[in-house]
Scaffold this motif. Sequence first.
Motif, short mmCIF file in Angstrom:
data_model
loop_
_atom_site.label_atom_id
_atom_site.label_comp_id
_atom_site.label_asym_id
_atom_site.label_seq_id
_atom_site.Cartn_x
_atom_site.Cartn_y
_atom_site.Cartn_z
N SER A 273 0.82 -1.20 0.00
CA SER A 273 0.00 0.00 0.00
C SER A 273 0.86 1.25 0.00
O SER A 273 1.61 1.51 0.94
CB SER A 273 -0.93 0.00 1.22
OG SER A 273 -1.49 1.28 1.40
N ALA A 350 -6.98 3.31 -5.67
CA ALA A 350 -6.64 3.72 -4.32
C ALA A 350 -5.28 3.12 -3.97
O ALA A 350 -4.89 2.11 -4.53
CB ALA A 350 -7.70 3.21 -3.36
N GLY A 356 -5.36 -1.74 -7.86
CA GLY A 356 -5.12 -1.68 -9.30
C GLY A 356 -5.95 -2.68 -10.08
O GLY A 356 -6.33 -2.43 -11.23
N1 ASP Z 1 -1.16 -1.65 -4.06
C1 ASP Z 1 -0.91 -0.57 -4.95
C2 ASP Z 1 -0.48 0.66 -4.17
O1 ASP Z 1 -0.93 0.87 -3.07
C3 ASP Z 1 -2.09 -0.25 -5.79
C4 ASP Z 1 -2.32 -1.38 -6.74
O2 ASP Z 1 -1.67 -1.42 -7.78
O3 ASP Z 1 -3.14 -2.26 -6.47
O4 ASP Z 1 0.32 1.42 -4.65
#
Ligand code: ASP
Length: 417
Positions: A273, A350, A356
């Motif tokens: 995150s 988010a 994503g």
């Molecule tokens: N997990 C990623 C982030 O927080 C977002 C994603 O690509 O799912 O940057």
Amino acid sequence: MIDAPTNLTRNILIGMFAGFVVGAIFYYTNLFGDQTSSFVEKYVFLLGSTIFINLLKMLIVPLIFFSLVSGISSLSNLKSLGKITTKTIALYLSTTAIAVTLSLVVGSIFKPGAGYNSEISIAPESLPPGQGVFETIANIFPSNIIQAMANNEMLAVVFFSILFGLALNKTNHLTNNFSESFEKLNTVFMQLVITIISFAPIGVFCLIGKFVIVDGLDVFQEAFKYVVLLIVVLLLHAFITYTFLLKLFTSISVKTFFVKMKDVAIFAFSTSSSAATIPVTLKTVQNDLGVDKNVASFVVPVGATINMDGTAIMQGMATIFIAQMSGIDLTLIQYIQVIILAVVASIGAAAVPSAGTITLVLILQQFGLPLEAIGIILAVDRILDMLRTSVNVTGDAAVACIVAESEGLLDKKIFNK
Ligand code: ASP
């Protein structure tokens, strides 16, 4: 800080494995008879995965709206931030565009999804008519925002959210800081995202089970190629693109930059995150890389929200993978649309685990690609999410250094310490 569900990674892996096993038992054996098999296919796997996909789709529009509005409306001083804002946004958008382009180039050369034909693929006649450049540009400006939201026209929703955020920002003194309410709503919404993501183990079980019960296990050989290619592009972008940009726009040592970013990358890797990593990124960017506090406190949080190069790389590769798997050839115009949409979808994602993959839905929808294929993407997504989050935060820090240096606000003494 919103708590992420505990043991999510482990549970998703368990759900995935269970989906494989149960699906494979039904596909390869006739242990329970045809009737049970079709019952399980329809009422366990199909129903479960439909509900999960619906929940993901339910999130898209409000997710983008609240995160953009709350981000823009809470910027403390838009005017004095003007120059820094322009540079930051321009860099964020261009690094993301480079990222997804890289991903599309590698994806179309090495073809992660070619040679596989899923029975789940949609019939070609259900594809939407191709959108030309004219429509794509015209549709950014909605004549009816409610309709645009209802139709998941993301570019239009983004456009409206930005306008709304700016207006909210400018009228804060008249509305008794109404933007704070949007920040609160955004927090509530993040919680909703986390809640739905906490069902991902069951969702993944159903999605994987549904794939395997219909198609067997062959598809995951192709997913292996997708995983490897994706990791290669993530590493290329992190080490080549950022090195190039840092060398081009700054005089700092790239090696020192990467060494000092180690903690941030590891933290991002383990939390998946960017948002949860903000405190660590901020600390490193200010205290170790020597970026001025005012620059850092704008560039880092905005970056965590809108700058997701790793996410865009995944979305580009996933789109190519699914399109090839479904036997659909994307045209040049569609490739350009993927670039624009992946930039938008990564902005809209988010900064939380798996976000994503939620906004990936909007790209797939745009091209009429089978949403069920998200199951394969999710199945292999945990480790990829960790890696791409590290790339996302590294990009934020690189841009922070570039912007600070261009404004004479990068302290070399701190950097070289
Ligand atoms: N997990 C990623 C982030 O927080 C977002 C994603 O690509 O799912 O940057």
